[in-house]
Design an enzyme around this catalytic site. Structure first.
Site, mmCIF file in Angstrom:
data_model
loop_
_atom_site.group_PDB
_atom_site.id
_atom_site.type_symbol
_atom_site.label_atom_id
_atom_site.label_comp_id
_atom_site.label_asym_id
_atom_site.label_seq_id
_atom_site.Cartn_x
_atom_site.Cartn_y
_atom_site.Cartn_z
ATOM 1 N N ASP A 32 17.860 52.017 44.906
ATOM 2 C CA ASP A 32 19.059 52.084 45.743
ATOM 3 C C ASP A 32 18.755 52.986 46.940
ATOM 4 O O ASP A 32 18.611 54.199 46.781
ATOM 5 C CB ASP A 32 20.241 52.650 44.953
ATOM 6 C CG ASP A 32 20.757 51.709 43.874
ATOM 7 O OD1 ASP A 32 20.013 50.787 43.480
ATOM 8 O OD2 ASP A 32 21.901 51.908 43.418
ATOM 9 N N LYS A 83 25.366 47.760 48.872
ATOM 10 C CA LYS A 83 26.111 48.711 48.030
ATOM 11 C C LYS A 83 27.022 49.549 48.903
ATOM 12 O O LYS A 83 26.645 49.967 49.999
ATOM 13 C CB LYS A 83 25.107 49.590 47.271
ATOM 14 C CG LYS A 83 25.725 50.698 46.416
ATOM 15 C CD LYS A 83 24.636 51.480 45.686
ATOM 16 C CE LYS A 83 25.167 52.720 45.004
ATOM 17 N NZ LYS A 83 24.105 53.530 44.361
ATOM 18 N N LYS A 135 27.342 45.645 45.193
ATOM 19 C CA LYS A 135 27.537 46.736 44.241
ATOM 20 C C LYS A 135 28.592 47.695 44.779
ATOM 21 O O LYS A 135 28.484 48.192 45.901
ATOM 22 C CB LYS A 135 26.221 47.496 43.998
ATOM 23 C CG LYS A 135 26.388 48.700 43.053
ATOM 24 C CD LYS A 135 25.067 49.381 42.747
ATOM 25 C CE LYS A 135 25.263 50.657 41.936
ATOM 26 N NZ LYS A 135 23.984 51.348 41.634
#
Length: 214
Positions: free
Chosen positions: A83, A145, A174
């Protein structure tokens, strides 16, 4: 669908081990933990749970070379998912090609592992969020995300809905930061979230939720 997450600066190995044990027990999608614990965690779980870590975290203003090195190091240590945080200042400067190129380089460094691109929605205008949907899609990352959970706010329903509308069909979404109930989790999923970054849901199941944390 939950990345069971602990990214606190004070997290000890005992704390991380609890996240890993719970992640395995409750069949989470991954455990998202600090890079310094990835090797130890990967050895501990013995393939029972994917290990995720964060790159350029939480501010995103590391150089691209630094982020690429962090990524390669994490993958070598056993991370299955990455991430990364974008360079938000570059986005606001309109340096879109550089933001996209950085994501491409980090994606290449992932060597086939999953890359999630954190755009920190709470700091962006609607136009910037839409532009990042385009950039993430073009760069080939697997996920976009919402948030680090370390800025002014976390995921919102409106942001997830916007991102789902504007990313390419192959890009997953996400939602992370501030997801504190199963009702909220279900609404994020209904609006198009494919993953949820949180530790609160497992804590609710365990009856250990104190109303604090990611």
């Amino acid at each position: 669908m939950v990345d069971h997450t602990l990214l606190s600066q004070t997290a000890t190995w005992t704390d991380i081990k609890e996240i890993l044990d719970d992640g395995i027990k409750y069949e989470c999608a991954s455990a998202c933990i600090p890079a310094a614990y990835v090797k130890q965690a990967a050895e501990y779980v013995e393939g029972k749970l994917p290990i995720c870590t964060v790159i350029g975290f939480p501010n995103g203003y590391h150089t691209t070379a630094t982020k690429v090195f962090e990524t390669k190091d994490a993958i070598a240590n056993g991370a299955e998912e990455i991430d990364m945080v974008i360079n938000i200042g570059f986005l606001k400067d309109g340096r879109y090609d550089e933001v996209e190129d950085e994501i491409r380089q980090i994606h290449e460094a992932c060597n086939g592992k999953i890359l999630k691109v954190i755009i920190e929605t709470c700091l962006l205008t609607e136009e910037e969020k839409i532009k990042m949907c385009e950039i993430v899609t073009n760069a080939g990352a697997e996920f976009i995300k919402t948030s680090t959970g370390f800025s002014t706010a976390g995921a919102t329903f409106a942001d997830v809905e916007l991102m789902r509308k504007h990313v390419g069909p192959e890009v997953k979404v996400k939602a992370a930061g501030g997801i504190s109930s199963f009702d909220d989790a279900e609404e994020f999923m209904r609006l198009g979230a494919d993953r949820l970054g949180t530790s609160r849901l497992v804590k609710i199941i365990k009856n250990t939720d104190t109303g604090m944390g990611y």
